[in-house]
Design an enzyme around this catalytic site. Structure first.
Site, PDB file in Angstrom:
ATOM      1  N   ALA A  32      68.859   6.471  33.783  1.00  0.00           N
ATOM      2  CA  ALA A  32      70.238   5.272  33.593  1.00  0.00           C
ATOM      3  C   ALA A  32      69.896   4.996  35.104  1.00  0.00           C
ATOM      4  CB  ALA A  32      71.372   6.083  33.171  1.00  0.00           C
ATOM      5  N   HIS A  37      69.963   4.271  42.601  1.00  0.00           N
ATOM      6  CA  HIS A  37      68.879   4.993  42.452  1.00  0.00           C
ATOM      7  C   HIS A  37      67.617   3.210  43.620  1.00  0.00           C
ATOM      8  CE1 HIS A  37      70.727   6.187  38.880  1.00  0.00           C
ATOM      9  NE2 HIS A  37      70.864   7.201  39.417  1.00  0.00           N
ATOM     10  N   GLN A  61      72.425  21.413  34.659  1.00  0.00           N
ATOM     11  CA  GLN A  61      73.718  21.330  36.079  1.00  0.00           C
ATOM     12  C   GLN A  61      75.178  20.778  35.603  1.00  0.00           C
ATOM     13  OE1 GLN A  61      70.967  18.298  37.757  1.00  0.00           O
ATOM     14  NE2 GLN A  61      73.302  17.122  38.304  1.00  0.00           N
ATOM     15  N   SER A 185      77.263   3.955  39.255  1.00  0.00           N
ATOM     16  CA  SER A 185      77.281   5.186  38.809  1.00  0.00           C
ATOM     17  C   SER A 185      76.428   5.319  37.421  1.00  0.00           C
ATOM     18  CB  SER A 185      78.324   6.552  39.049  1.00  0.00           C
ATOM     19  OG  SER A 185      78.054   6.969  37.726  1.00  0.00           O
TER      20      SER A 185
HETATM   21  P1  AMP Z   1      71.952  10.938  40.141  1.00  0.00           P
HETATM   22  O1  AMP Z   1      70.846   9.982  39.172  1.00  0.00           O
HETATM   23  O2  AMP Z   1      73.194   9.862  38.749  1.00  0.00           O
HETATM   24  O3  AMP Z   1      71.104  12.382  39.219  1.00  0.00           O
HETATM   25  O4  AMP Z   1      71.637  10.057  41.319  1.00  0.00           O
HETATM   26  C1  AMP Z   1      70.369  10.747  42.159  1.00  0.00           C
HETATM   27  C2  AMP Z   1      70.348  10.032  43.297  1.00  0.00           C
HETATM   28  O5  AMP Z   1      70.765   8.909  43.520  1.00  0.00           O
HETATM   29  C3  AMP Z   1      71.780  11.050  43.778  1.00  0.00           C
HETATM   30  O6  AMP Z   1      70.991  12.041  45.392  1.00  0.00           O
HETATM   31  C4  AMP Z   1      72.248  10.354  44.161  1.00  0.00           C
HETATM   32  O7  AMP Z   1      73.452  10.753  45.165  1.00  0.00           O
HETATM   33  C5  AMP Z   1      72.290   9.314  44.060  1.00  0.00           C
HETATM   34  N1  AMP Z   1      73.217   8.197  43.771  1.00  0.00           N
HETATM   35  C6  AMP Z   1      73.622   7.659  42.456  1.00  0.00           C
HETATM   36  N2  AMP Z   1      74.489   7.250  42.691  1.00  0.00           N
HETATM   37  C7  AMP Z   1      73.886   6.535  44.078  1.00  0.00           C
HETATM   38  C8  AMP Z   1      75.257   5.176  44.760  1.00  0.00           C
HETATM   39  N3  AMP Z   1      75.659   4.234  43.802  1.00  0.00           N
HETATM   40  N4  AMP Z   1      74.290   4.795  45.828  1.00  0.00           N
HETATM   41  C9  AMP Z   1      73.725   5.799  46.681  1.00  0.00           C
HETATM   42  N5  AMP Z   1      72.877   6.727  45.853  1.00  0.00           N
HETATM   43  C10 AMP Z   1      73.498   7.038  45.045  1.00  0.00           C
END
Ligand code: AMP
Length: 281
Positions: A32, A37, A61, A185
């Protein structure tokens, strides 16, 4: 761009790249995809010969089945985004491929996972460590990219890389935000328009708090919680001011300043949002 679903394929791909002298950058995600990302992926593309983006919603998790079931999924759109960025490889295994046998490992992060997210999401970081260690063992990345948005996760992964003796450099990336300041997010997709607009208050309040470095920790902490809870759409789960490295809560009478991070979790309806602010004065 290749899309692999098996461990063997992605391992062979990375090993072949390495044998040609190319460095491997890994960006672990749960899909997503959004601009946060994308920023991590662009950084990896700049710094490495090969960029692998993993897309895997890691059940181990999630401490709440409902949260896992409702987590946004958008594989087709994700593939198009990554193709547009000229990523080399997507690794999108299913659960049986990633966990062919139950993974009963227990990681010990000392006090790092006893506070904040660790306190409200029991075993969450143990599950994160299971998947990240597997991805590291499979792809043997030179660099792996993680967002500062998940601040506690970043600190724990740096620690994990040390306790498991990985050579991988953990590269942090600053939080990418929507125009309103709300941290990008995948879960933002679950917010109603009204909730999304109101959620902007979270970062506005953290920014204001960042200016209050002459005040004691307890005063700033109570002020942030009170201010956000004034909004009828938002409910603070925790706001903790802590040491940036040890993540231990700062003393209530200590001055809120350099070396501190303020980490927050807020519920907007059923959606749980996290964010943080670094105190720099
Ligand atoms: P996730 O898909 O939410 O598990 O995130 C994957 C990676 O993207 C993780 O290292 C998160 O910390 C990073 N990430 C998620 N949201 C953001 C954001 N707004 N800014 C920078 N990195 C992000």
């Amino acid at each position: 761009m290749v899309v692999f679903k098996t461990v063997r394929e992605v391992r062979d791909f990375c090993q072949e790249g390495k044998s040609k002298g190319k460095s491997i950058g890994l960006v672990p995600t749960m899909g997503a995809l959004h601009e946060g990302h994308v920023a991590l992926v662009k950084k990896s593309l700049e710094e490495n010969g090969i960029t692998v983006v993993s897309i895997f919603i890691n059940p181990s998790q999630f401490n709440n089945r409902n949260d896992l079931n409702k987590y946004p999924r958008n594989m087709e759109a994700d593939i198009q985004i990554l193709k547009g960025l000229s990523v080399d490889c997507i690794f999108a295994p299913d659960v049986n491929e990633m966990y062919p046998a139950p993974d009963e490992r227990l990681f010990n992060f000392g006090s790092l996972d006893k506070t904040m997210e660790g306190r409200f999401r029991p075993n969450h970081f143990n599950g994160v460590a299971k998947i990240v260690s597997r991805l590291f063992q499979i792809t043997e990345p030179d660099r792996a990219y993680f967002g500062e948005k998940d601040f506690q996760q970043l600190v724990i992964i740096k620690h994990l890389a040390k306790i498991l003796n990985y050579d991988t450099v953990i590269v942090p990336y600053p939080t990418v935000r929507e125009k309103t300041g709300l941290a990008q997010s995948s879960r933002n997709k679950l917010l109603t328009g009204k909730q999304r607009a109101n959620a902007a208050v979270i970062y506005l309040t953290l920014m204001e708090a960042a200016g209050k470095t002459d005040l004691p920790v307890s005063t700033v902490r109570d002020w942030v919680i009170g201010k956000i809870n004034e909004n009828p759409h938002l409910d603070v789960e925790y706001f903790e001011i802590a040491d940036r490295e040890t993540l231990q809560p700062s003393h209530p009478r200590e001055r809120t300043g350099n070396g501190h991070v303020g980490c927050i979790a807020v519920k907007a309806g059923e959606v749980r949002l996290i964010d943080n602010i670094l105190f720099n004065k």
